[in-house]
Design a protein around this motif. Structure first.
Motif, PDB file in Angstrom:
ATOM      1  N   LEU A  64       0.827  -1.201   0.000  1.00 59.34           N
ATOM      2  CA  LEU A  64       0.000   0.000   0.000  1.00 59.34           C
ATOM      3  C   LEU A  64       0.868   1.261   0.000  1.00 59.34           C
ATOM      4  O   LEU A  64       0.579   2.229  -0.722  1.00 59.34           O
ATOM      5  CB  LEU A  64      -0.924  -0.009   1.220  1.00 59.34           C
ATOM      6  CG  LEU A  64      -1.940   1.126   1.322  1.00 59.34           C
ATOM      7  CD1 LEU A  64      -2.864   1.124   0.117  1.00 59.34           C
ATOM      8  CD2 LEU A  64      -2.740   1.011   2.611  1.00 59.34           C
ATOM      9  N   TYR A  91      -6.981  -2.610  -0.020  1.00 61.05           N
ATOM     10  CA  TYR A  91      -7.888  -2.338   1.101  1.00 61.05           C
ATOM     11  C   TYR A  91      -8.857  -3.506   1.298  1.00 61.05           C
ATOM     12  O   TYR A  91      -9.186  -3.889   2.423  1.00 61.05           O
ATOM     13  CB  TYR A  91      -8.687  -1.068   0.842  1.00 61.05           C
ATOM     14  CG  TYR A  91      -7.911   0.215   1.127  1.00 61.05           C
ATOM     15  CD1 TYR A  91      -7.086   0.326   2.234  1.00 61.05           C
ATOM     16  CD2 TYR A  91      -8.038   1.323   0.285  1.00 61.05           C
ATOM     17  CE1 TYR A  91      -6.377   1.490   2.488  1.00 61.05           C
ATOM     18  CE2 TYR A  91      -7.335   2.498   0.528  1.00 61.05           C
ATOM     19  CZ  TYR A  91      -6.503   2.566   1.634  1.00 61.05           C
ATOM     20  OH  TYR A  91      -5.820   3.709   1.894  1.00 61.05           O
ATOM     21  N   GLN A  94      -7.165  -6.298   3.014  1.00 59.33           N
ATOM     22  CA  GLN A  94      -6.911  -5.948   4.413  1.00 59.33           C
ATOM     23  C   GLN A  94      -8.188  -5.948   5.238  1.00 59.33           C
ATOM     24  O   GLN A  94      -8.164  -5.598   6.406  1.00 59.33           O
ATOM     25  CB  GLN A  94      -6.244  -4.573   4.499  1.00 59.33           C
ATOM     26  CG  GLN A  94      -4.800  -4.546   4.013  1.00 59.33           C
ATOM     27  CD  GLN A  94      -4.188  -3.172   4.127  1.00 59.33           C
ATOM     28  OE1 GLN A  94      -4.842  -2.162   3.887  1.00 59.33           O
ATOM     29  NE2 GLN A  94      -2.919  -3.119   4.511  1.00 59.33           N
ATOM     30  N   LYS A  96     -10.835  -4.013   4.844  1.00 55.40           N
ATOM     31  CA  LYS A  96     -11.262  -2.632   5.094  1.00 55.40           C
ATOM     32  C   LYS A  96     -12.275  -2.263   4.013  1.00 55.40           C
ATOM     33  O   LYS A  96     -11.979  -1.509   3.081  1.00 55.40           O
ATOM     34  CB  LYS A  96     -10.065  -1.691   5.057  1.00 55.40           C
ATOM     35  CG  LYS A  96      -9.036  -1.972   6.155  1.00 55.40           C
ATOM     36  CD  LYS A  96      -7.846  -1.041   6.041  1.00 55.40           C
ATOM     37  CE  LYS A  96      -6.810  -1.328   7.142  1.00 55.40           C
ATOM     38  NZ  LYS A  96      -5.614  -0.460   7.009  1.00 55.40           N
ATOM     39  N   LYS A  99     -13.047   1.583   3.131  1.00 51.65           N
ATOM     40  CA  LYS A  99     -12.001   2.254   2.363  1.00 51.65           C
ATOM     41  C   LYS A  99     -11.946   1.733   0.926  1.00 51.65           C
ATOM     42  O   LYS A  99     -11.697   2.499  -0.013  1.00 51.65           O
ATOM     43  CB  LYS A  99     -10.652   2.066   3.042  1.00 51.65           C
ATOM     44  CG  LYS A  99     -10.465   2.898   4.301  1.00 51.65           C
ATOM     45  CD  LYS A  99      -9.026   2.830   4.777  1.00 51.65           C
ATOM     46  CE  LYS A  99      -8.791   3.760   5.958  1.00 51.65           C
ATOM     47  NZ  LYS A  99      -7.380   3.765   6.393  1.00 51.65           N
ATOM     48  N   ALA A 100     -12.151   0.414   0.762  1.00 47.99           N
ATOM     49  CA  ALA A 100     -12.126  -0.166  -0.578  1.00 47.99           C
ATOM     50  C   ALA A 100     -13.232   0.435  -1.441  1.00 47.99           C
ATOM     51  O   ALA A 100     -13.007   0.854  -2.588  1.00 47.99           O
ATOM     52  CB  ALA A 100     -12.267  -1.677  -0.507  1.00 47.99           C
ATOM     53  N   GLN A 103     -12.517   4.010  -2.346  1.00 51.37           N
ATOM     54  CA  GLN A 103     -11.487   4.101  -3.375  1.00 51.37           C
ATOM     55  C   GLN A 103     -12.059   3.812  -4.764  1.00 51.37           C
ATOM     56  O   GLN A 103     -11.785   4.525  -5.725  1.00 51.37           O
ATOM     57  CB  GLN A 103     -10.361   3.117  -3.061  1.00 51.37           C
ATOM     58  CG  GLN A 103      -9.188   3.166  -4.014  1.00 51.37           C
ATOM     59  CD  GLN A 103      -8.324   4.394  -3.845  1.00 51.37           C
ATOM     60  OE1 GLN A 103      -8.408   5.070  -2.829  1.00 51.37           O
ATOM     61  NE2 GLN A 103      -7.527   4.701  -4.847  1.00 51.37           N
TER      62      GLN A 103
END
Length: 552
Positions: A64, A91, A94, A96, A99-100, A103
């Protein structure tokens, strides 16, 4: 410095087995495989390639950080959309999801504003992956199809193949195997025209899972092996990328010193390997000379017609005793070598990492070592007790034999050996199946066959131990999906005069007497042994023991 050396050592530990055996554990399906390397350039290209390698090693934080730096050096919008898409996927890996999704939505809005068709496709594909990961199949299918429709206007074959493959996996998850196979076939047709081993490996893995769900296990194993072979080469390249980065001019003096330490260790390992190879060569030469010498002696004995029959009889008896002794010590060495290697491996890992491991980890390692030692001692004790009956000839003492119970004990002893290759040993023997056989001879045969299966199996494969009843016999089968045996060697493996030897998938060596001993012991146990094999598809060894009758 200690953490740097530890990281390099971990990479080196994974790299050495790959170089020696060409095998490794299955890779995860990571976004790094989606990189269109022809679009990237310069510093951006280096950062994305290194991020790709770190994602393969599951070091997502480092990946990242590199991708975020790559955003600042992208020259073209196609590069920027590629990097933003990969950040979203990281993301997602991970765990998340917020956040993904943020994005991917940001990428979608920016691409719409810039009229970037490829960026829009990537954003839709990323959103499809996101909704697939949270089990929202309806939205996932919608985004995949929207990406696919746009791809008909854009000639990115690899990205189109990935969308089709994603749809195949999704429909398989829903249990719609017909649509899943249809999309997988379309993917396979596309990837035959491009050089993307990672994508091919992922496609073969989908075919393996699909055939497994359909009950076609032969095809499932076939595609699983093809997938593993391709993934191994991809993982090897990613490890080389990390080491190359650490060895370039940007590496610090501390990093270079750590690399030098690893290289010295590699030289030491190679030296040890050559020493073992020379010992094997010396053993082979000695064996040949002994064989030639024995032949000469036999010719001399035959030429001396005046030698009494009594002396000849004693001489033959002595030769038979020597042969029995040699074979007995060979089977001991053959059975004990692998458990000792496992025990040494765990103790070495404990000694190397004792400062960095927690108390709980150390306790776990200690338990494994203790259990291995206990099982090894039990095996040695059994062999020593058995040796007392081998003073002249192998004795045959049949008893009522619980086939599943005895087989399970043998598998538990060899479990550590199998775990070193991430191999699963599956026991498929019916409860209360009773045979009339010598327990020690049966155990020695099964132990040898499973050890050989582990030796020639690839990482992550399955070994099946099963049984069936035919007439008055129990047929025991040991099946693997390993390297297989050629037709030429299949005619020799049970012969003491031919006795071919082959290295295992991790360069394991053996005495070459294991299968000869198995044949002898099976015949003493009133049974027969044979093999069915095909190169690169695996082998199945089968032997029989008498079924327990009511009057036995």
């Amino acid at each position: 410095m200690r953490h740097l050396i530890k990281e390099l050592t971990l990479v080196f530990v994974f790299l050495v087995p790959l170089c020696l055996s060409g095998k490794t554990s299955d890779s995860t399906n990571v976004a790094a495989n989606h990189i269109n390397k022809s679009e990237l350039n310069g510093s951006c290209d280096r950062k994305v390639k290194l991020a790709d390698a770190y994602i393969h090693l599951k070091q997502y934080n480092k990946a990242l950080a590199l991708l975020q730096k790559a955003e600042d050096c992208c020259k073209y919008r196609s590069e920027l959309s590629q990097v933003k898409y990969l950040i979203g996927e990281v993301y997602r890996y991970q765990d998340k999801p917020a956040k993904a999704m943020e994005q991917f939505n940001s990428l979608y809005e920016a691409s719409l504003e810039d009229a970037d068709t490829l960026g829009i496709i990537r954003a839709r594909y990323g959103l499809g992956n996101y909704y697939y990961s949270i089990q929202n199949f309806q939205k996932s299918i919608s985004y995949y199809h929207r990406a696919l429709n746009s791809l008909y206007q854009y000639t990115d074959v690899a990205l189109k193949a990935r969308v089709l493959l994603a749809l195949s996996k999704l429909y398989m998850e829903k249990g719609d195997f017909a649509d899943s196979r249809s999309y997988a076939q379309k993917t396979l047709e596309l990837i035959n025209h491009i050089d993307d081993r990672s994508l091919k490996a992922e496609c073969f893995e989908v075919f393996s899972q699909l055939y497994d769900n359909l009950g076609d296990y032969k095809s499932a194993f076939f595609y699983k092996n093809k997938s593993m072979m391709l993934r191994d080469s991809v993982n090897y390249e990613q490890l080389i990328v990390v080491l190359s980065r650490l060895e370039n001019k940007e590496a610090s003096q501390g990093e270079k010193k750590a690399i030098a330490i690893l290289k010295r260790e590699n030289i030491s390992l190679n030296t040890d390997w050559l020493r073992e190879k020379n010992r094997g060569s010396l053993f082979l030469v000695t064996s040949v000379l002994l064989f030639v010498f024995t032949v000469i002696l036999l010719l001399l004995f035959r030429s001396k017609l005046k030698v009494s029959k009594a002396l000849k009889s004693k001489n033959l008896e002595l030769q038979k005793l020597n042969a029995t002794k040699d074979k007995f010590f060979s089977i001991i060495a053959h059975d004990l070598k692998s458990p000792f290697n496992s025990l040494m491996g765990f103790s070495e890992m404990l000694s190397l990492h004792v400062e960095t491991k927690s108390h709980a980890d150390i306790m776990e390692f200690s338990k494994v070592i203790h259990n291995s030692t206990r099982k090894l001692y039990s095996l040695v004790e059994t062999l020593l007790q058995w040796s007392r009956t081998q003073l002249g000839t192998t004795e045959y003492k049949p008893v009522k034999l619980d086939v599943k119970f005895v087989s399970a004990n043998i598998i538990s002893i060899l479990k550590i050996n199998a775990e070193e290759k991430d191999i699963v040993i599956s026991l498929q023997i019916d409860e209360n199946l009773m045979a009339w056989a010598d327990k020690d001879l049966y155990s020695a045969v099964l132990r040898n066959l499973i050890t050989n299966a582990i030796k020639f199996s690839r990482v992550g494969s399955v070994i099946n131990v099963s049984s069936q009843i035919k007439h008055d016999n129990v047929i025991i089968s040991v099946s693997d999906s390993g390297v297989g045996i050629s037709k030429e060697n299949m005619e020799k493996i049970f012969r003491v005069d031919a006795n071919p030897t082959t290295e295992g998938t991790f360069k394991e060596k053996g005495t070459g007497l294991g299968l000869v001993l198995c044949k002898e012991f099976v015949e003493i146990n009133k049974g027969t042994i044979w093999v069915e094999s095909e190169l690169e598809k695996g082998s199945t060894f089968k032997f029989t023991v008498p079924l327990l009758k009511n009057n036995d």
